[in-house]
Write a protein that holds these residues in place. Structure first.
Motif, mmCIF file in Angstrom:
data_model
loop_
_atom_site.group_PDB
_atom_site.id
_atom_site.type_symbol
_atom_site.label_atom_id
_atom_site.label_comp_id
_atom_site.label_asym_id
_atom_site.label_seq_id
_atom_site.Cartn_x
_atom_site.Cartn_y
_atom_site.Cartn_z
ATOM 1 N N VAL A 114 -129.351 -28.806 -72.525
ATOM 2 C CA VAL A 114 -128.300 -29.788 -72.248
ATOM 3 C C VAL A 114 -128.774 -31.229 -72.472
ATOM 4 C CG1 VAL A 114 -127.132 -28.278 -70.608
ATOM 5 C CG2 VAL A 114 -128.844 -29.896 -69.780
ATOM 6 N N ARG A 115 -130.059 -31.391 -72.749
ATOM 7 C CA ARG A 115 -130.582 -32.730 -73.022
ATOM 8 C C ARG A 115 -131.825 -32.590 -73.880
ATOM 9 N NH1 ARG A 115 -131.579 -31.453 -67.806
ATOM 10 N NH2 ARG A 115 -129.580 -32.348 -67.224
ATOM 11 N N ALA A 116 -132.094 -33.658 -74.608
ATOM 12 C CA ALA A 116 -133.295 -33.687 -75.448
ATOM 13 C C ALA A 116 -133.490 -35.108 -75.938
ATOM 14 C CB ALA A 116 -133.151 -32.739 -76.649
ATOM 15 N N GLN B 61 -134.833 -29.913 -80.935
ATOM 16 C CA GLN B 61 -133.642 -30.144 -80.120
ATOM 17 C C GLN B 61 -133.231 -31.609 -80.120
ATOM 18 O OE1 GLN B 61 -134.594 -28.278 -76.329
ATOM 19 N NE2 GLN B 61 -133.877 -26.280 -77.035
ATOM 20 N N ALA B 62 -134.213 -32.502 -80.110
ATOM 21 C CA ALA B 62 -133.885 -33.939 -80.128
ATOM 22 C C ALA B 62 -133.248 -34.328 -81.461
ATOM 23 C CB ALA B 62 -135.151 -34.768 -79.881
ATOM 24 N N GLU B 63 -133.766 -33.765 -82.544
ATOM 25 C CA GLU B 63 -133.205 -34.083 -83.868
ATOM 26 C C GLU B 63 -131.753 -33.609 -83.962
ATOM 27 O OE1 GLU B 63 -135.055 -32.017 -87.111
ATOM 28 O OE2 GLU B 63 -134.516 -33.573 -88.581
ATOM 29 N N LEU B 64 -131.523 -32.388 -83.457
ATOM 30 C CA LEU B 64 -130.158 -31.851 -83.501
ATOM 31 C C LEU B 64 -129.229 -32.656 -82.594
ATOM 32 C CD1 LEU B 64 -128.050 -29.739 -84.312
ATOM 33 C CD2 LEU B 64 -128.821 -28.372 -82.366
ATOM 34 N N LEU B 65 -129.695 -32.963 -81.386
ATOM 35 C CA LEU B 65 -128.835 -33.686 -80.445
ATOM 36 C C LEU B 65 -128.509 -35.086 -80.960
ATOM 37 C CD1 LEU B 65 -127.287 -33.337 -77.877
ATOM 38 C CD2 LEU B 65 -129.312 -34.014 -76.578
ATOM 39 N N ALA B 66 -129.488 -35.711 -81.615
ATOM 40 C CA ALA B 66 -129.224 -37.028 -82.200
ATOM 41 C C ALA B 66 -128.110 -36.924 -83.236
ATOM 42 C CB ALA B 66 -130.498 -37.594 -82.821
ATOM 43 N N ALA B 67 -128.119 -35.842 -84.007
ATOM 44 C CA ALA B 67 -127.067 -35.652 -85.005
ATOM 45 C C ALA B 67 -125.719 -35.407 -84.328
ATOM 46 C CB ALA B 67 -127.421 -34.473 -85.914
ATOM 47 N N LEU B 68 -125.739 -34.729 -83.196
ATOM 48 C CA LEU B 68 -124.484 -34.376 -82.524
ATOM 49 C C LEU B 68 -123.883 -35.536 -81.742
ATOM 50 C CD1 LEU B 68 -125.313 -30.781 -81.182
ATOM 51 C CD2 LEU B 68 -123.801 -31.381 -83.083
ATOM 52 N N VAL B 69 -124.719 -36.345 -81.108
ATOM 53 C CA VAL B 69 -124.150 -37.354 -80.193
ATOM 54 C C VAL B 69 -124.558 -38.794 -80.502
ATOM 55 C CG1 VAL B 69 -124.036 -35.663 -78.311
ATOM 56 C CG2 VAL B 69 -125.979 -37.219 -78.421
ATOM 57 N N ALA B 70 -125.473 -38.992 -81.419
ATOM 58 C CA ALA B 70 -125.954 -40.366 -81.622
ATOM 59 C C ALA B 70 -125.863 -40.797 -83.088
ATOM 60 C CB ALA B 70 -127.392 -40.502 -81.112
ATOM 61 N N GLY B 71 -125.060 -40.093 -83.862
ATOM 62 C CA GLY B 71 -124.853 -40.515 -85.242
ATOM 63 C C GLY B 71 -126.029 -40.242 -86.164
ATOM 64 N N GLY B 72 -126.964 -39.393 -85.726
ATOM 65 C CA GLY B 72 -128.095 -39.061 -86.582
ATOM 66 C C GLY B 72 -127.700 -38.124 -87.717
ATOM 67 N N ARG B 73 -128.608 -37.971 -88.666
ATOM 68 C CA ARG B 73 -128.330 -37.068 -89.793
ATOM 69 C C ARG B 73 -128.498 -35.619 -89.350
ATOM 70 N NH1 ARG B 73 -131.403 -38.991 -95.143
ATOM 71 N NH2 ARG B 73 -130.839 -36.847 -95.640
ATOM 72 N N ALA B 74 -127.700 -34.746 -89.954
ATOM 73 C CA ALA B 74 -127.804 -33.326 -89.621
ATOM 74 C C ALA B 74 -129.154 -32.806 -90.084
ATOM 75 C CB ALA B 74 -126.687 -32.548 -90.301
ATOM 76 N N PRO B 75 -129.871 -32.119 -89.208
ATOM 77 C CA PRO B 75 -131.145 -31.530 -89.634
ATOM 78 C C PRO B 75 -130.915 -30.509 -90.745
ATOM 79 C CG PRO B 75 -130.870 -31.378 -87.244
ATOM 80 C CD PRO B 75 -129.555 -31.823 -87.811
ATOM 81 N N GLU B 76 -131.944 -30.316 -91.538
ATOM 82 C CA GLU B 76 -131.831 -29.428 -92.691
ATOM 83 C C GLU B 76 -131.477 -28.001 -92.264
ATOM 84 O OE1 GLU B 76 -135.157 -30.071 -95.328
ATOM 85 O OE2 GLU B 76 -134.737 -28.143 -96.293
ATOM 86 N N GLY B 77 -130.604 -27.399 -93.048
ATOM 87 C CA GLY B 77 -130.298 -25.991 -92.852
ATOM 88 C C GLY B 77 -129.087 -25.713 -91.976
#
Lengths: 286, 169
Positions: A114-116, B61-77
């Motif tokens: 739920v967080r990271a 998880q941080a890379e994915l979450l950044a893409a989901l909620v912080a406008g980050g790029r989608a991780p590969e794959g």
């Protein structure tokens, strides 16, 4: 004896009776429907969102239910046992305190993160199902179990996407967790349905793989389709397809408990009563 | 006992309905925290979850979450369309809770509520203070943009925030 003392005495009595008994059919207790939950017929147990209560100031409605001997299970949504960090000791202490205050037979949470990276997801996200991640989550679950005096049950989640690294299904991952830690299962059949619609993962395949002998109880909920995607919103009637998965599960195992989740846009009391009746019917073996 | 005696307590009223993932210990939590999971007493097998496994999971998880909620790029794959749906779903969930916490904002914005909330939440993760902080931040953003009038609301600390304050403050 004053009313409060009577409630205390009854709670203690009910506490002793609650352990190891089947839970039956229940509904998620929410403050908005507290009186409804008390009035509904055939509510054998309830769940309360653990983060929404203070163990030292339990809502009166929950105290009334406990005095009647209705088990109340703290259901956590914020632990993130599938996260990269060990579970927060404060959150674990809160879950333990909730279980103690409610005399709960167990505590439930989710196989999710739920967080990271210092960010909150605001919801339950699927864990990458790799052997490496499983080792981390096994360690997390053991830490959680060490902090709790009652058994922990983990719930499968509804996912809108999968990880490209996935090496196993969620059922296999949960099976690995059960084997390594002895954690109990909370099987959400609405989430199985969601994953069937959205990800093409057959619910019956999951039921075939999940170690149902370790089942603690079952979640049932409604949602709605939007643009070909099923959203598990807990705000609508339970679709027949979800009840069919419940029936499939009941053909394999006699579930200790089945609980309806309804989180907003609450319908009439009669409507909720009829949902509970539909659940009971779906549980009857042919 | 009358129904009036049976109002939900403050904690339950504040946090609102349903599966609201509440009250995070916010950014910076990791710094003082045992991130890499040295196994505690009696957790011999926990050593299997070594620092490498935790670090890799944290990164992913941080890379994915950044893409989901912080406008980050989608991780590969990843299926990018699926991630977009997940992003919308997360915003819709936040919006629903904020709408219930702040019916006044819902009334003030009317049919623009969803679009205004999407504009606010796009690329902005849910604040560490949970849904009430989200509602407050949304109201502040609306005030700053001149969409609503009024004075900033006082910052009421939630009980959970008090409980976890030592991690953030």
């Amino acid at each position: 004896m004053g009313e409060r003392a009577a409630v205390e005495a009854a709670v203690t009595e009910a506490e002793e009776a609650a352990v190891d008994e089947p839970l039956g059919v229940g509904i998620g207790w929410r403050p908005e429907i507290d009186l409804t939950v008390e009035r509904l017929e055939g509510v054998d147990f309830v769940e309360v969102i653990a983060e929404n209560v203070r163990p030292d100031r339990l809502p009166e409605s929950l105290r009334v239910l406990r005095a009647r001997g209705v088990p109340v299970i703290p259901h956590g949504v914020g632990l993130g046992v599938g996260g990269a960090e060990p579970p927060d000791p404060d959150r674990l202490a809160h879950l333990a305190a909730c279980a103690q205050a409610l005399g709960a037979p167990l505590v439930s949470e989710h196989l999710a993160f739920v967080r990271a990276g210092g960010m909150e997801a605001g919801h339950l996200l699927p864990v990458p199902r790799t052997r490496e991640a499983l080792r981390v989550v096994v360690d997390n679950v053991r830490r959680a179990q060490d902090a709790l005096e009652v058994p922990l049950a983990l719930e499968n989640v509804a996912a809108l996407f999968g990880w490209p690294q996935d090496e196993m299904t969620e059922a296999e991952f949960l099976g690995g967790l059960v084997e390594a830690t002895g954690v109990k299962l909370l099987v959400d059949v609405a989430n199985l349905y969601t994953n069937e619609v959205n990800l093409g993962l057959r619910a019956v395949d999951a039921l075939d793989v999940l170690p149902l002998s370790e089942l603690a109880y079952v979640h049932v909920a409604g949602g709605h389709a939007h643009g070909g995607v099923w959203h598990d919103t807990h705000t609508d009637h339970v679709p027949d397809e979800v009840l069919a998965i419940l029936s499939e599960l009941c053909a394999r195992v006699d579930p200790p408990g089945v609980l309806l989740e309804w989180d907003a846009d609450y319908p009439s009391d009669e409507s909720l009563q009829s949902e509970l009746d539909r659940i009971r019917k779906a549980m009857v073996r042919d | 006992m009358t129904d009036l005696d049976r109002r939900p307590p403050e904690a339950a009223r504040e946090t609102g309905p349903g599966h609201d993932v509440v009250g995070a210990a916010g950014p910076g939590q990791g710094a003082g925290h045992d991130v890499v999971g040295a196994a505690g007493p009696g957790q011999g097998a926990g050593g299997a979850a070594g620092s490498d496994a935790r670090a890799e999971l944290a990164r992913a998880q941080a890379e994915l979450l950044a893409a989901l909620v912080a406008g980050g790029r989608a991780p590969e794959g990843f299926d990018e369309e699926r991630l977009r749906i997940q992003t919308s779903s997360l915003i819709a969930k936040r919006r629903g809770v904020v709408a219930r916490l702040r019916p006044d904002l819902l009334r003030a914005l009317g049919g623009d509520f969803a679009a205004e909330f999407a504009a606010y939440a796009d690329g902005r993760p849910k604040p560490s203070g949970g849904s009430r902080a989200d509602a407050r931040d949304f109201a502040e953003a609306l005030r700053a943009a001149g969409r609503i009038a009024g004075e900033p609301a006082p910052r009421a600390r939630r009980w959970w925030a008090r409980l976890t304050r030592r991690r953030t403050g």
